[in-house]
Design a protein around this motif. Structure first.
Motif, mmCIF file in Angstrom:
data_model
loop_
_atom_site.group_PDB
_atom_site.id
_atom_site.type_symbol
_atom_site.label_atom_id
_atom_site.label_comp_id
_atom_site.label_asym_id
_atom_site.label_seq_id
_atom_site.Cartn_x
_atom_site.Cartn_y
_atom_site.Cartn_z
ATOM 1 N N VAL A 1273 10.252 5.533 -6.658
ATOM 2 C CA VAL A 1273 10.841 4.604 -5.692
ATOM 3 C C VAL A 1273 10.670 5.212 -4.311
ATOM 4 C CG1 VAL A 1273 12.503 3.522 -7.240
ATOM 5 C CG2 VAL A 1273 13.115 5.644 -6.106
ATOM 6 N N THR A 1274 10.503 4.359 -3.293
ATOM 7 C CA THR A 1274 10.306 4.849 -1.926
ATOM 8 C C THR A 1274 11.410 4.310 -1.034
ATOM 9 O OG1 THR A 1274 8.995 2.978 -1.103
ATOM 10 C CG2 THR A 1274 7.823 4.675 -2.356
ATOM 11 N N GLN A 1275 11.472 4.930 0.143
ATOM 12 C CA GLN A 1275 12.497 4.507 1.089
ATOM 13 C C GLN A 1275 12.215 3.127 1.667
ATOM 14 O OE1 GLN A 1275 12.487 7.335 4.268
ATOM 15 N NE2 GLN A 1275 10.300 7.147 4.683
ATOM 16 N N PHE A 1276 10.979 2.611 1.451
ATOM 17 C CA PHE A 1276 10.632 1.279 1.947
ATOM 18 C C PHE A 1276 10.858 0.197 0.904
ATOM 19 C CE2 PHE A 1276 7.774 4.405 3.949
ATOM 20 C CZ PHE A 1276 8.285 4.349 5.226
ATOM 21 N N GLY A 1277 11.426 0.581 -0.246
ATOM 22 C CA GLY A 1277 11.771 -0.418 -1.246
ATOM 23 C C GLY A 1277 10.740 -0.612 -2.323
ATOM 24 N N LEU A 1278 9.614 0.143 -2.299
ATOM 25 C CA LEU A 1278 8.602 0.007 -3.353
ATOM 26 C C LEU A 1278 9.112 0.639 -4.638
ATOM 27 C CD1 LEU A 1278 5.284 0.849 -1.478
ATOM 28 C CD2 LEU A 1278 6.149 -1.398 -2.127
ATOM 29 N N TYR A 1279 8.746 0.036 -5.750
ATOM 30 C CA TYR A 1279 9.147 0.533 -7.066
ATOM 31 C C TYR A 1279 7.913 0.533 -7.952
ATOM 32 C CZ TYR A 1279 11.215 0.533 -11.756
ATOM 33 O OH TYR A 1279 11.537 0.829 -13.069
ATOM 34 N N TYR A 1280 7.666 1.694 -8.577
ATOM 35 C CA TYR A 1280 6.540 1.788 -9.513
ATOM 36 C C TYR A 1280 7.025 2.440 -10.791
ATOM 37 C CZ TYR A 1280 2.361 3.583 -11.806
ATOM 38 O OH TYR A 1280 1.402 3.881 -12.741
ATOM 39 N N GLU A 1281 6.598 1.887 -11.889
ATOM 40 C CA GLU A 1281 6.795 2.562 -13.173
ATOM 41 C C GLU A 1281 5.515 2.424 -13.958
ATOM 42 O OE1 GLU A 1281 8.680 -0.408 -16.432
ATOM 43 O OE2 GLU A 1281 10.123 0.279 -14.929
ATOM 44 N N GLY A 1282 5.161 3.503 -14.673
ATOM 45 C CA GLY A 1282 3.916 3.446 -15.430
ATOM 46 C C GLY A 1282 3.426 4.828 -15.764
ATOM 47 N N THR A 1312 -2.894 2.932 -5.543
ATOM 48 C CA THR A 1312 -4.249 2.346 -5.479
ATOM 49 C C THR A 1312 -4.516 1.545 -6.759
ATOM 50 O OG1 THR A 1312 -5.019 4.195 -4.155
ATOM 51 C CG2 THR A 1312 -6.692 2.828 -5.207
ATOM 52 N N LEU A 1313 -4.757 0.219 -6.580
ATOM 53 C CA LEU A 1313 -5.021 -0.657 -7.719
ATOM 54 C C LEU A 1313 -6.515 -0.584 -8.064
ATOM 55 C CD1 LEU A 1313 -2.436 -1.681 -6.226
ATOM 56 C CD2 LEU A 1313 -3.010 -3.973 -7.004
ATOM 57 N N ASN A 1314 -6.815 -0.546 -9.357
ATOM 58 C CA ASN A 1314 -8.218 -0.441 -9.766
ATOM 59 C C ASN A 1314 -8.323 -0.905 -11.209
ATOM 60 O OD1 ASN A 1314 -10.875 0.130 -10.018
ATOM 61 N ND2 ASN A 1314 -10.681 2.344 -9.648
ATOM 62 N N GLY A 1333 -8.285 -1.444 -4.336
ATOM 63 C CA GLY A 1333 -7.758 -1.222 -2.987
ATOM 64 C C GLY A 1333 -6.348 -0.617 -3.014
ATOM 65 N N GLU A 1334 -5.976 -0.090 -1.836
ATOM 66 C CA GLU A 1334 -4.654 0.523 -1.707
ATOM 67 C C GLU A 1334 -3.650 -0.551 -1.345
ATOM 68 O OE1 GLU A 1334 -2.587 4.324 0.583
ATOM 69 O OE2 GLU A 1334 -4.737 3.937 0.782
ATOM 70 N N TRP A 1335 -2.457 -0.428 -1.895
ATOM 71 C CA TRP A 1335 -1.437 -1.471 -1.782
ATOM 72 C C TRP A 1335 -1.088 -1.779 -0.321
ATOM 73 C CZ3 TRP A 1335 0.825 -4.931 -4.878
ATOM 74 C CH2 TRP A 1335 2.027 -5.546 -4.456
ATOM 75 N N SER A 1336 -1.041 -0.756 0.491
ATOM 76 C CA SER A 1336 -0.562 -0.991 1.860
ATOM 77 C C SER A 1336 -1.671 -1.340 2.837
ATOM 78 C CB SER A 1336 0.170 0.255 2.363
ATOM 79 O OG SER A 1336 -0.718 1.366 2.330
ATOM 80 N N SER A 1337 -2.957 -1.291 2.400
ATOM 81 C CA SER A 1337 -4.046 -1.499 3.378
ATOM 82 C C SER A 1337 -4.977 -2.657 3.008
ATOM 83 C CB SER A 1337 -4.853 -0.213 3.508
ATOM 84 O OG SER A 1337 -5.403 0.144 2.250
ATOM 85 N N GLY A 1338 -4.620 -3.510 2.076
ATOM 86 C CA GLY A 1338 -5.477 -4.654 1.744
ATOM 87 C C GLY A 1338 -6.101 -4.533 0.366
ATOM 88 N N LEU A 1339 -6.167 -5.661 -0.360
ATOM 89 C CA LEU A 1339 -6.658 -5.658 -1.730
ATOM 90 C C LEU A 1339 -7.867 -6.583 -1.875
ATOM 91 C CD1 LEU A 1339 -3.241 -6.007 -3.616
ATOM 92 C CD2 LEU A 1339 -4.559 -3.918 -3.273
ATOM 93 N N LYS A 1340 -8.791 -6.196 -2.738
ATOM 94 C CA LYS A 1340 -9.909 -7.071 -3.130
ATOM 95 C C LYS A 1340 -9.601 -7.637 -4.504
ATOM 96 C CE LYS A 1340 -13.512 -4.724 -0.538
ATOM 97 N NZ LYS A 1340 -14.824 -4.010 -0.618
ATOM 98 N N VAL A 1341 -9.702 -8.963 -4.593
ATOM 99 C CA VAL A 1341 -9.309 -9.620 -5.835
ATOM 100 C C VAL A 1341 -10.494 -10.407 -6.383
ATOM 101 C CG1 VAL A 1341 -7.668 -11.188 -6.926
ATOM 102 C CG2 VAL A 1341 -6.987 -9.880 -4.895
ATOM 103 N N THR A 1342 -10.791 -10.243 -7.651
ATOM 104 C CA THR A 1342 -11.788 -11.070 -8.356
ATOM 105 C C THR A 1342 -11.068 -11.710 -9.525
ATOM 106 O OG1 THR A 1342 -13.510 -9.499 -7.783
ATOM 107 C CG2 THR A 1342 -14.001 -11.096 -9.514
#
Length: 1738
Positions: A1273-1282, A1312-1314, A1333-1342
């Motif tokens: 968890v981050t101070q900006f409210g992001l939550y990741y589990e995995g 980073t989503l991949n 792409g990285e979550w905070s800098s833009g994502l490429k979606v197919t």
């Protein structure tokens, strides 16, 4: 041998102390022989007169002639104290009654005269217990037990302290009040002293209070009389011991201030004109010091022409006196007359003579102050002729005629020698004042001695009080005599005899009010040799560090006139640094021969010997002792008595006496009748009374013109001496100031009748009378007491003689340090210190015994019995220092310098050492001399035993005396053995010289035995090897050829080897690093060595070898030399059989330090370890548990880098659960990790808080890297589990943002989503496909975009991701924490272990922890905590057997106590769980998405702790199991239920649950972070609810009840307000159901669901109670009726986070109560919450 011889009018009595002369008149011859024989016979039998049994017998007489017979005063009770005035006396008797005798003119109509043989009782004091009395010339005083003062007699001058009365006929109370307090409180008085016109009181605070008239009061006032007692401020802050009053002067005996108090900074500027007092100027190689400052503001002229100096002002005439020596002689140079005004006294008897401000000036020697003469003809400017015209003795012949009148011929010859050819002799100061003012106004004559004194005083002043005020071998005076032989005249005048010269006495009242109290208060007689007591003060100028040896170069003309002119005009001293360097060579004498501050352990038990005598008042007879005839308004210290150990002062009418601890009497003042006991001149300074050698005075009395001395004679019965005026029969009423027709003594004479009086205990004198108090020798007790005191006085005089004539001269020898060498010099100084302490203690004790004789005469007041340890320790310490000096060959080395000093025939040493041998070596003589004090211990024992024979064997006093005798005799034998050991050791070193001897020779080392006779050999040694064993008192030495090894005894263990059939007599020797076997030549030799070594070991450890075997466990210090791990490390602590074992400290040379417990030579247990870091210049610091020399267990490690670890260790590595803090908030990368460690690396579950990045990771680790599942968890409210791999987010995971945007799919790096995944928007739209792409800098979606149909079913909308699936399972978290707890219980794995062993481990852990906390003051436990631990150490009985409700309750209470202390394994577990829980869910971890995990984690805790509890209490049912009812009695059931309603469900006795048992102890610590998560989760719902609550609460009670649909019959009609019933009206607000509302508000103050449910139940009960009060008959609620009322209460309670409270109860509620009464009530509350959220208000 005693012998009387007759010669004309004199009789001589010879005994062991000298020749005593007695004068007789013609009428006495006829009966002298008879009386002497009677005296002799009575003297012999006095010691046997035991039958009378009388104490405190009073004898009185006048004069000293042989015809005088003392008269016995008969009183019914023993007299304790007497006081004599001019013509009356006062007696204090046992019981506190007071009698008076003599003439009482103040009695008026009553009897005005009573003979001395018939005293009258002072009835006005009946009912008061008087403890002290005093008599002035014509008034008296008494002090009562409570410290009150009563006065009576003449009061014309206010001397009785009662205003408006000229006489006080009877004793009247006088209030001594302290005006500085509010209200003024009464001062408690200890003793009184009375003069002719004044009185003094000594308070319990040891301050002086005065009243009456005259400058003798010492008060800062000019208004007399002083009616009310006032404090003498000049003595404030000093400890006054005694006061005494003369007719017009006062004396005070004052304890010297400690050095730190005395060293006050002296002023460097004049207090009046603010000019510098001193100037220092560098001139080439000289320093010019001048204190020639003169202040014109220092004199105030009074109306009658007298002059007075203001407070703190310096004398105006002649030279300015220095602050440290303020009262010096006045001088003025003819060449520089100066503007000094003359002060004349317009008295009829004086012819306008100029007053010499400071009178005579003299130089004093050590004990007998040399006579001084005034060199008046040496006045400069040719004024000698004028001066001679004023002298009544124009030539030497007149002088000799005067001296003839003094019957001491030798004195006349001595004084005549002092007159110089061509110079006229000056008469005494009483009749002459140096020069007349009409000859040369303002010019005073200069004398050599006074100039020298001024010179030294000037130098002393310039450097403050750290100046050398002593003249030693190169004294200032001797140097000037060397450079200027013609300037050697000693100034002074003979003691004046008032009446012997025309002109009478001068009455110059010059008041000197000194503002300084320290060394500023001194007198002209003080420039003298004070080296006696060894505290030589140093001159602290640059390059000037001499220890008292002045090397002075006087830059002036060779003419004496010009020399003195230059000295007196500028008061300048020039000092050559070159000469100073030569004079400042190091001297041996660095040890004071008088202990500073006395013996600390003696404290207030013994009288102080470090005293000063202060005087003030009129001084025309020199009775103030300052070397002049001037008066003093303020107390002034007589500095020449400061080192004399004065213990008693007495004041006659115009003379003063001081008695010293060395039984000497100093006297000064009027000597008109020889009352000073000597005929020395001048009499204005203290001089020794002339007594034969061996006479030791121990009490004194001073009358108008006589002195009475009580002394030790040739036996221990006291004798009396009289000095002064002879009183003839029929002439008693002659005026005291007339001596014509009266004979007097020239030195004290023995009173022949003294042996008839018995054992005199005190003497008193006053007017013309003498009084002696005596005791009869009852059962030999009085004689024994006197013998004890006399022996102690004699012993002290002996010790002082050795100190002054042997020890001090030896220490002063310049060749001493060269002859002895540095080591022996230090030992000699130690010996001198020990001797000084012993001497000082003996002096104090002799003064104590003397005081006991004067007043009490009791056994219980003997300090040597009650506090024998002070004496025993002092003697032991001294004997040790003498032995050390002897062992090191000090006496042998001291022989040569002693030979140079004492010569080849040291008769002095032989006499002092009491040696009768001839040709004894000087070293042996010195040894005998310094061991001489040990003999006195036998004397103590003998005298105490003699005292004991005076008592019944069964009495307490007898037992005390026997015990004291045994102690002193035992010490005498012990010290005798110590002396033999020292001598044996000295001869051993002398017999075996060499390098080994030099290295082994130590002062405290003593030889016990050695094996040079081959009595002891080493087993298995070589055939030609040499093994020499030497046993000392501190070590066993093994010498081989040129090498040797030392084994300290404290770490040596010796065991005998059983001989069996071997025939070897072996001893096994164990040292910390070696074990070897010694073989003795015979069984006898073996036993001898075994006993010797064991006794030596025991003595080395305890100071006295008394046991056959020393303990195997001991405390010692040792430095390792072999062990590779401990090489050169020093261990200090407990040992067991050669190994460190127990508590101790190990120090390595590289700076490492371990402090803690050891076991079998290794660190084991709790310890503190410090490791220096050379690179960072800081320390690593570990504090915790050890095992087998390694960190093992719980501990804290503070790294030099700033990191801090707290947790488990194993094999010096972090292993187990622990927390590591890296950096600080201000550092570059602060972070905190808490979790599991394996071999110093993060492995297992842990939480990592990266404070810099604002992220918190909660998951699995391996080798310091994130590996496995986890949550971030981050101070900006992001939550990741995995999944995580190699410290990165890698694999399948779920990512949520603050706005509920969700991604579920593949990751390759952090954030980073991949890969494939689904991205769901907050509104439900979602993408499905491949993402990069990285979550905070833009994502490429197919992929594909989906927008759910508005009319899709709810099942299709439910794409919300279920969190927690990819997180660490709750039971996997914190496994290391629970495993450590199981290990503490002795289990390898959870549940695998023995129950009994677990309980034993708990008890052991608690006991060990308590002991550790007891050893560490900073870890002190409270009393409550200690009691809790004490109760937990006992294994509870309820851990076995079937569980009943009673046993269940005990288990519950045990768990509450166990979990409350971190020293219990369960308490430690609870503390750790709270720490990790807060670490996880506080800060960044306070994320609402973690709520479910937080709740599941608590449920996991409960399950695992419950498993532990069931292991400890195996008969406790499983979760949900039932406990059988104790009985079927419904009353019992009711009671049982009531007892547990606070913490559990309505029927807790039936079902066991982990939540009911453990949540009360677990949840309070976890509640803050947990409730915060609930608040974050329910934030939106609670906001809606709270808005509605605020709206609805604006309505008054009746409107809100109507709005909510509450039936009218439930509306309260009246409500209690402040105890009174108030009717409810439409405007009433917050009054209805107020008690129920307050009860429901308590839900926010509770922690556990059961407590919160209990609050809800109480709320319902309060509602029911209020409704029942308005309704009649029985009433049952229906939900339709109850709900609106409860809804009203919930609204009025205004619970801010009610939704969070409801959710917490719902999640953690015990399942067994969900469907009971509590469940229904909770459902009602929950319904109210939802109802309020959806309530619509119109």
């Amino acid at each position: 041998m005693k012998k009387w011889t007759w010669s004309g009018d004199r009789a001589e009595f010879r005994n062991g102390f000298g020749v005593f002369q007695v004068e007789f008149h013609q009428s006495m011859h006829q009966h002298c022989h008879g009386q002497i024989s009677v005296m002799e016979s009575q003297r012999k039998s006095s010691g046997e007169e035991d039958s009378s049994g009388e104490r405190g017998l009073l004898h009185t007489w006048k004069g000293y002639s042989y015809s005088v017979t003392p008269e016995r005063v008969l009183l019914s009770r023993p007299v304790l104290q007497a006081a004599l005035g001019t013509r009356h006396g006062v007696l204090l008797v046992e019981g506190g009654q007071v009698y008076s005798f003599g003439e009482f003119p103040w009695k008026q109509s009553q009897v005005s005269e009573v003979g001395p043989l018939k005293p009258v009782l002072e009835s006005a004091l009946s009912g008061q217990r008087v403890v002290a009395v005093a008599a002035g010339s014509f008034h008296s005083g008494a002090v009562t037990e409570d410290g009150g003062v009563h006065m009576w007699g003449e009061n014309s001058f206010g001397q009785c302290g009662l205003s408006s009365l000229t006489v006080v006929p009877n004793p009247t109370p006088v209030a001594v009040l302290d005006p500085d307090t509010s209200p003024p409180h009464t001062i408690r008085v200890l003793e009184l002293a009375c003069g002719e016109q004044h009185s003094l009181a000594l308070s319990a605070q040891h301050e002086v209070w005065a009243w009456g008239s005259g400058c003798q009061l010492g008060l800062v006032t000019t208004i007399f009389p002083v009616w009310k007692p006032q404090k003498v401020e000049h003595l404030a802050g000093r400890h006054v011991l005694q006061v005494a009053c003369g007719a017009f002067h006062s004396l005070a005996l004052v304890r010297c201030q400690p050095p730190q108090e005395a060293r006050r900074p002296l002023p460097d500027k004049c207090g009046q004109c603010n000019q510098l007092l001193y100037t220092m100027t560098d001139k080439e190689d000289h320093v010019i010091i001048s204190d020639g400052h003169y202040c014109h503001l220092g004199v105030e002229l009074l109306a009658d022409g007298e002059a007075r100096l203001g407070p703190g002002r310096s004398p105006p005439l002649g030279l300015q006196s220095s602050p440290s020596e303020p009262l010096l002689s006045s001088h003025t140079s003819a060449s520089a007359p100066g503007p000094y005004p003359t002060i004349t006294d317009h008295t009829d008897n004086e012819r306008g003579r100029t007053v010499a401000q400071n009178g005579e000036v003299l130089t004093t020697t050590d004990s007998d102050i040399s006579a001084a003469g005034t060199d008046s003809d040496r006045t400069v400017g040719g004024v000698g002729g004028a001066g001679s015209q004023n002298s009544p003795y124009p030539d030497d012949q007149a002088v000799k005629e005067y001296l003839k009148k003094l019957s001491d011929t030798s004195l006349a010859e001595e004084t005549a020698k002092m007159t110089i050819a061509g110079a006229s002799f000056q008469p005494p100061a009483d009749s002459l004042d140096l020069l007349t003012s009409d000859l040369i106004p303002g010019v005073m004559p200069v004398t050599t001695s006074s100039a020298l004194n001024s010179l030294v005083s000037s130098c002393a002043s310039a450097v403050g009080e750290r100046v050398v005020s002593t003249y030693e071998a190169l004294s200032l005076k001797k140097m000037i005599n060397y450079y200027y032989p013609g300037v050697g005249g000693v100034a002074g005048v003979p003691g004046g005899v008032p009446g012997g010269f025309p002109g009478g006495r001068a009455e110059e009242r010059v008041g000197l009010e000194e503002s300084m109290q320290g060394k500023k208060s001194c007198s002209t007689g003080d420039i003298r040799e004070e080296e006696d007591e060894g505290l030589s003060r140093r001159l602290s100028l640059p390059g000037l560090l001499s220890q008292g040896r002045y090397a002075v170069r006087l830059l002036s003309s060779t003419s004496a006139h010009r020399l003195l002119s230059s000295l007196t005009s500028s008061y300048t001293l020039m000092l050559s640094p070159r000469l100073m360097r030569r004079a400042s060579r190091p001297r041996v004498r660095a040890v004071p021969l008088t202990p500073v501050g006395g013996l600390p352990e003696a404290g207030e038990l013994l009288p102080s010997l470090q005293t000063e005598v202060w005087s003030w008042g009129r001084g025309e007879e020199g009775q103030l002792g300052h070397g002049d005839n001037l008066p003093r308004l303020q107390p002034l210290c007589i500095k020449c008595l400061s080192s004399k150990e004065v213990v008693l002062v007495a004041a006659g009418a115009h003379h003063s006496l001081a008695l010293t601890a060395q039984s000497q009497v100093f006297s000064w003042g009027s000597n008109s009748s020889g009352q000073l006991g000597h005929m020395g001149c001048p009499t204005t300074i203290p001089r020794l009374a002339k007594l034969s050698e061996g006479i030791r005075v121990w009490d004194v009395g001073a009358g108008a013109q006589h002195t009475l001395l009580l002394a030790d004679g040739d036996c221990y019965q006291p004798i009396l001496y009289y000095s002064g005026q002879q009183v003839r029969d029929g002439a008693q009423d002659a005026p005291q100031d007339q001596t014509e027709g009266y004979s007097y003594t020239q030195q004290p004479v023995l009173l022949p009748f003294c042996m008839n009086l018995g054992y005199v205990s005190a003497v008193f004198a006053g007017g013309q009378s003498c009084v002696a108090l005596a005791d009869r020798n009852v059962m030999g007790f009085i004689a024994s007491l006197h013998e004890l005191a006399a022996a102690e006085r004699k012993f002290y005089c002996k010790l002082s003689s050795v100190k002054n004539h042997v020890l001090r001269p030896l220490l002063d020898l310049e060749s001493l340090s060269t002859a002895l060498g540095p080591a022996s010099t230090v030992l000699l100084q130690s010996l001198a210190r020990g001797y000084s302490r012993l001497c000082h203690l003996t002096g104090q004790h002799s003064a104590s015994l003397t005081a006991n004789l004067r007043r009490r005469r009791e056994v219980k007041s003997l300090v040597m019995l009650e506090h024998a340890s002070i004496f025993l320790d002092t003697y032991t310490e001294y004997c040790c220092s003498v032995g050390n000096f002897l062992v090191m060959g000090g006496f042998q080395a001291l022989a040569k310098p002693s030979l140079d000093f004492f010569g080849k025939c040291p008769e002095l040493l032989q006499r002092l050492a009491e040696s009768s041998e001839e040709n004894i070596p000087l070293s042996d003589l010195l040894v005998a001399l310094f061991y001489l004090p040990m003999r006195h211990l036998h004397e103590y024992g003998r005298l105490l035993l003699k005292l004991g024979t005076c008592f019944q064997v069964s009495s307490v006093d007898y037992q005390k005396l026997q015990d004291g005798c045994s102690k002193f005799e035992a010490l005498a034998l012990h010290l005798k053995r110590r002396r033999k050991e020292a001598e044996y050791t000295y001869h051993f070193w002398k017999s075996f010289p060499g390098k080994m001897t030099d290295s082994l020779r130590k002062p405290r080392r003593r030889l016990i035995c050695e094996s040079s006779n081959k009595a002891l050999t080493l087993q298995n040694s070589g055939r030609f090897s040499v093994n020499w064993f030497i046993l000392f008192n501190d070590a066993l030495v093994h010498a081989q050829f040129s090498t040797h090894h030392v084994f300290p005894l404290a770490t040596l263990w010796v065991e005998p080897i059983l001989e069996e059939n071997t025939g070897l007599y072996g001893l096994k020797v164990i040292s910390p690093e070696e074990t070897f076997t010694l073989l003795a030549c015979s069984s006898m030799e073996k036993a001898k060595w075994l006993r010797s070594i064991n006794q030596a070991v025991d003595q080395a450890m305890r100071g006295a070898g008394q046991r056959a075997e020393p303990p195997i466990s001991r405390t010692a210090s040792y430095t390792f030399y072999k062990d590779s791990r401990l090489k050169e490390a020093t261990y200090e602590g407990h040992w067991l059989a050669g190994k460190p074992d127990g508590r101790g400290m190990m120090k390595w040379l590289d700076g490492r330090i371990y402090t803690g417990t050891f076991k079998n030579g290794l660190e084991d247990g709790f310890g503190d370890y410090v490791i220096p870091s050379k690179t960072l210049n800081l320390n690593d610091h570990y504090q915790g548990h050890w095992k087998e020399g390694k960190m093992h267990g719980i501990g804290t490690y503070k790294y030099a880098t700033g990191e801090f670890y707290e947790g488990s260790f194993q094999d010096n590595m972090r292993h187990g659960h622990g927390m590591l803090r890296s950096g600080t908030l201000n550092s570059s990368s602060p972070s905190v990790f808490i979790g599991q460690w394996v071999h110093d690396k993060k492995t297992g579950y842990g939480v990592f808080d990266d404070i810099t990045r604002g992220e918190k990771y909660m998951g699995m680790w391996q080798d310091d890297q994130r590996q496995g599942t986890g949550v971030i968890v981050t101070q900006f409210g992001l939550y990741y589990e995995g999944a995580f791999n190699n410290n990165k987010m890698q694999g399948t995971g779920v990512l949520l943002s603050e706005d509920n945007t969700t991604y579920e799919g593949e990751f390759s790096e952090d954030w980073t989503l991949n890969g494939k995944g689904v991205l769901t928007m907050a509104n439900g739209d979602y993408f499905e496909g491949s993402f990069t792409g990285e979550w905070s800098s833009g994502l490429k979606v197919t992929g594909s975009f989906f927008k759910p149909n508005l009319y899709d079913s709810d099942g299709d909308k439910g794409r919300a991701v279920k969190l927690g699936r990819l997180a660490v399972r709750p039971e996997e978290k914190w496994r290391a924490v629970f495993e450590e707890c199981w290990m503490r219980l002795g289990c390898e794995a959870p549940g695998q272990g023995e129950n009994q062993r677990a309980w034993e481990n708990i008890a052991e852990a608690l006991t060990t922890s308590r002991r550790q906390h007891g050893d560490s003051p900073e870890m002190n436990l409270s009393q409550t905590h200690n009691r809790t631990l004490g109760s937990l150490e006992f294994i509870p009985q309820q851990h076995v057997g079937p569980v009943t409700m009673e046993k269940y309750d005990r288990i519950r209470h045990y768990l509450i106590k166990a979990c409350d202390t971190p020293l219990h394994p369960l308490g430690r577990l609870m503390e750790t769980l709270v720490a990790v829980y807060r670490m996880t869910y506080v800060g960044v971890g306070a994320n609402r998405r973690l709520l479910l995990q937080a709740v599941n984690e608590i449920m996991s805790y409960l399950a695992r702790i419950f498993q532990l509890v069931r292991f400890l209490f195996p008969d406790l049912p499983e979760e949900g199991g039932a406990i059988p009812e104790p009985s079927s009695d419904p009353q019992d059931k009711k009671d049982s239920n009531c007892a547990d309603t606070q913490l559990e469900s309505p029927k807790p006795g039936r079902v066991v649950s982990s939540s009911a048992l453990l949540l009360p102890v677990l949840l309070p610590g976890l509640y803050p972070p947990l409730f915060t998560l609930y608040v974050l989760e329910k934030e939106r719902e609670d906001d809606v609810y709270w808005e509605c609550v605020l709206r609805l609460n604006k309505q008054p009670d009746m409107a809100l009840l109507a709005f909510l649909g509450v039936q009218h019959k439930f509306w309260p009609v009246s409500v209690p307000v402040l105890g009174e019933k108030t009717e409810v009206v439409s405007s009433t607000k917050d009054a209805c159901f107020a008690s129920a509302t307050e009860t429901l508000q308590q839900i926010s103050t509770t922690f556990t669901p059961s407590d919160k449910l209990q609050v809800i139940q109480l709320t319902f009960e309060e509602i029911t109670k209020e409704v029942m009060s308005s309704l009649e008959g029985n009433f049952l609620w229906s939900m339709d009726d109850l709900f609106p009322v409860f809804l009203y209460v919930v609204l009025r309670a205004r619970i801010r986070n009610l939704g969070s409270e409801v959710s917490l109860i719902e999640d953690l509620m015990d399942p067994c109560v969900q469907h009971g009464e509590h469940g229904i009530m909770f459902t009602t509350l929950k319904a109210c919450y939802y109802q309020i959220q959806h309530e619509k208000t119109t």
